[in-house]
Design a protein around this motif. Sequence first.
Motif, PDB file in Angstrom:
ATOM      1  N   VAL A 149       0.758  -1.487   0.000  1.00 14.81           N
ATOM      2  CA  VAL A 149      -0.051  -0.047  -0.048  1.00 14.81           C
ATOM      3  C   VAL A 149       0.888   1.264  -0.072  1.00 14.81           C
ATOM      4  O   VAL A 149       0.689   2.273  -0.764  1.00 14.81           O
ATOM      5  N   ARG A 150       1.736   1.207   0.820  1.00 16.45           N
ATOM      6  CA  ARG A 150       2.860   2.339   0.870  1.00 16.45           C
ATOM      7  C   ARG A 150       3.499   2.580  -0.235  1.00 16.45           C
ATOM      8  O   ARG A 150       3.593   3.790  -0.854  1.00 16.45           O
ATOM      9  N   ASP A 151       4.006   1.663  -1.078  1.00 17.24           N
ATOM     10  CA  ASP A 151       4.665   1.739  -2.488  1.00 17.24           C
ATOM     11  C   ASP A 151       3.628   2.301  -3.193  1.00 17.24           C
ATOM     12  O   ASP A 151       4.048   3.240  -4.069  1.00 17.24           O
ATOM     13  N   PHE A 152       2.487   1.803  -3.418  1.00 17.35           N
ATOM     14  CA  PHE A 152       1.501   2.442  -4.518  1.00 17.35           C
ATOM     15  C   PHE A 152       1.154   3.945  -3.998  1.00 17.35           C
ATOM     16  O   PHE A 152       1.096   4.641  -4.880  1.00 17.35           O
ATOM     17  N   GLU A 153       0.987   4.192  -2.978  1.00 17.66           N
ATOM     18  CA  GLU A 153       0.587   5.465  -2.714  1.00 17.66           C
ATOM     19  C   GLU A 153       1.870   6.473  -2.866  1.00 17.66           C
ATOM     20  O   GLU A 153       1.759   7.413  -3.364  1.00 17.66           O
ATOM     21  N   THR A 154       3.127   5.988  -2.840  1.00 14.06           N
ATOM     22  CA  THR A 154       4.354   6.820  -3.086  1.00 14.06           C
ATOM     23  C   THR A 154       4.260   6.991  -4.562  1.00 14.06           C
ATOM     24  O   THR A 154       4.789   8.024  -4.920  1.00 14.06           O
ATOM     25  N   PHE A 155       3.991   5.880  -5.269  1.00 12.71           N
ATOM     26  CA  PHE A 155       3.966   5.765  -6.722  1.00 12.71           C
ATOM     27  C   PHE A 155       3.115   6.833  -7.046  1.00 12.71           C
ATOM     28  O   PHE A 155       3.306   7.771  -8.091  1.00 12.71           O
ATOM     29  N   ALA A 156       1.755   6.891  -6.643  1.00 10.55           N
ATOM     30  CA  ALA A 156       0.680   7.826  -7.143  1.00 10.55           C
ATOM     31  C   ALA A 156       1.192   9.041  -6.767  1.00 10.55           C
ATOM     32  O   ALA A 156       0.809  10.061  -7.654  1.00 10.55           O
ATOM     33  N   ALA A 157       1.971   9.413  -5.598  1.00  8.73           N
ATOM     34  CA  ALA A 157       2.146  10.891  -5.146  1.00  8.73           C
ATOM     35  C   ALA A 157       3.061  11.374  -6.254  1.00  8.73           C
ATOM     36  O   ALA A 157       3.242  12.587  -6.291  1.00  8.73           O
ATOM     37  N   GLY A 158       4.022  10.604  -7.079  1.00 10.08           N
ATOM     38  CA  GLY A 158       4.816  11.203  -7.835  1.00 10.08           C
ATOM     39  C   GLY A 158       4.647  11.404  -9.215  1.00 10.08           C
ATOM     40  O   GLY A 158       5.140  11.996 -10.171  1.00 10.08           O
ATOM     41  N   LEU A 159       3.207  10.833  -9.566  1.00  6.64           N
ATOM     42  CA  LEU A 159       2.757  10.971 -10.865  1.00  6.64           C
ATOM     43  C   LEU A 159       2.727  12.171 -11.691  1.00  6.64           C
ATOM     44  O   LEU A 159       2.894  12.468 -12.625  1.00  6.64           O
ATOM     45  N   PHE A 160       1.997  13.215 -10.808  1.00  4.64           N
ATOM     46  CA  PHE A 160       2.052  14.619 -11.452  1.00  4.64           C
ATOM     47  C   PHE A 160       2.822  15.634 -10.677  1.00  4.64           C
ATOM     48  O   PHE A 160       2.629  16.470  -9.797  1.00  4.64           O
TER      49      PHE A 160
END
Length: 429
Positions: A149-160
């Motif tokens: 979950v943490r990895d996914f949130e970190t990934f999503a937070a960098g998208l824009f």
Amino acid sequence: MGEWFQILFNPRFGAERKAEFGPVSRTRLFNRDMALLSGPENNLLLFRGEHKFVEATWPASTLKLLGPNTLSTQEGELHLRRRRLLAQAFRPKALVGYLPLMEARISAAIERWLQRGELALYPEIRALTFDIAAALMMGAHERTDAALVRDFETFAAGLFTIPADLPVTAFGRAKRARRRLIAHLHAAIDARLGSGETGQDVLGLLLAARDDDGSALGREELAEQMLVLLFAGHETLTSGLTNFCMLMAQHPEVYARVCAEVDRVAPRGPLTVEALGRLADTERALAETLRLQPPVAAAFRKCTRTFEVAGFTVPAGWLTGYRIRDTHRDGALFAEPGRFDPDRFAVFEETCPHGRVHAHAHEGRYLPFGGGARICLGMEFARLEMRAFAALLARRCALTLAPGQDLTMKQVPVPRPRSGLVTRLSPRA
Ligand code: HEM
């Protein structure tokens, strides 16, 4: 920088421009010319123009993090072929197979929430939608582990973000999280292939899916495509479900009708796709939620060829796009557009081919899932999960919003109440 702040953060920007200049006007966004189009006919023009004179465009950070091998970044014939392949995991028969897992995860979450009584629903729903997606797409069959979950949130937070690949930047952290997520997906693919049985979840159906020429997706591309499915469905569904809860709590008369309908049509026992399909009031309440607060406000496009619109020429190289939120708030298309009124869809359905409100995407005026060659691939998956959630919530819960919270809407990346929607849940009498 042009008018980026207005375009991204002012929900009235499109309407103000239309009032001043009409349905076609010009602006600048990040040093690029942009044709601002509005109105159903221009939405339809752009849907028809996909792969002919417009193509998808993404900020550099998104492009780098999604990677080149995803539906969102593929173009032309390759995009159409990949859609046909990936759609094999979203056919009606496949969806029937996903429902028991959706139901189990949603019911378990609702029971946990009821025990807590009062809680901020947005983060809870966010965890729930990821939990379901990870189970169906990454083979995470127990409750999703916290590191994932943490990895996914970190990934999503960098998208824009600004694409500076440094240890301290959001983009740099997202890149490293992406590497771990892709490794996780590779391991899930290998485990499934090693077991000799692909299975009937999204991962299994995509392992079995074949292209027009009979070939399967390679391991690298499959992992990237899975990541884009996770990304495309996560914030959007979370926004839709959170706003549904908010609107139900704010409109108890509508929620009472939803509850009465669920009591009549699907009062207990396992949910079925057939029963969910008979929940007309519930479907209208969900459709109206997506009209009033569409999770995706607009979609950007790059013009690949010069084209004409309403007597104006839009040159190749310009940006453009269709505007979902502005279309849904257009008083000429929806009477009193700011009012939450699910019954407006009763009239809508009568004029709609096959009585399906989502068919209105074809008329360019109701388009929460977009339209044309890039219409949401997960639309039926999302609609199923939303209906299952609404039915299970209505079976079990009374909802009251905690007083004194800030319910103004954050708009980026998806609309949701600033407070996180602090809600009191109690068992329905
Ligand atoms: C595309 C909305 C849920 C997968 C889109 C587009 C919209 C949209 C407006 C078109 C974007 C464009 O034209 O550039 C929504 C909403 C959802 C939702 C409102 C939930 C309420 C999902 C889910 C999945 C998904 C659950 C996957 C399981 C995709 C994919 C695309 C897409 C892969 C790209 C399609 C393409 O480029 O061909 N979505 N979506 N979406 N959506 Fe969804």
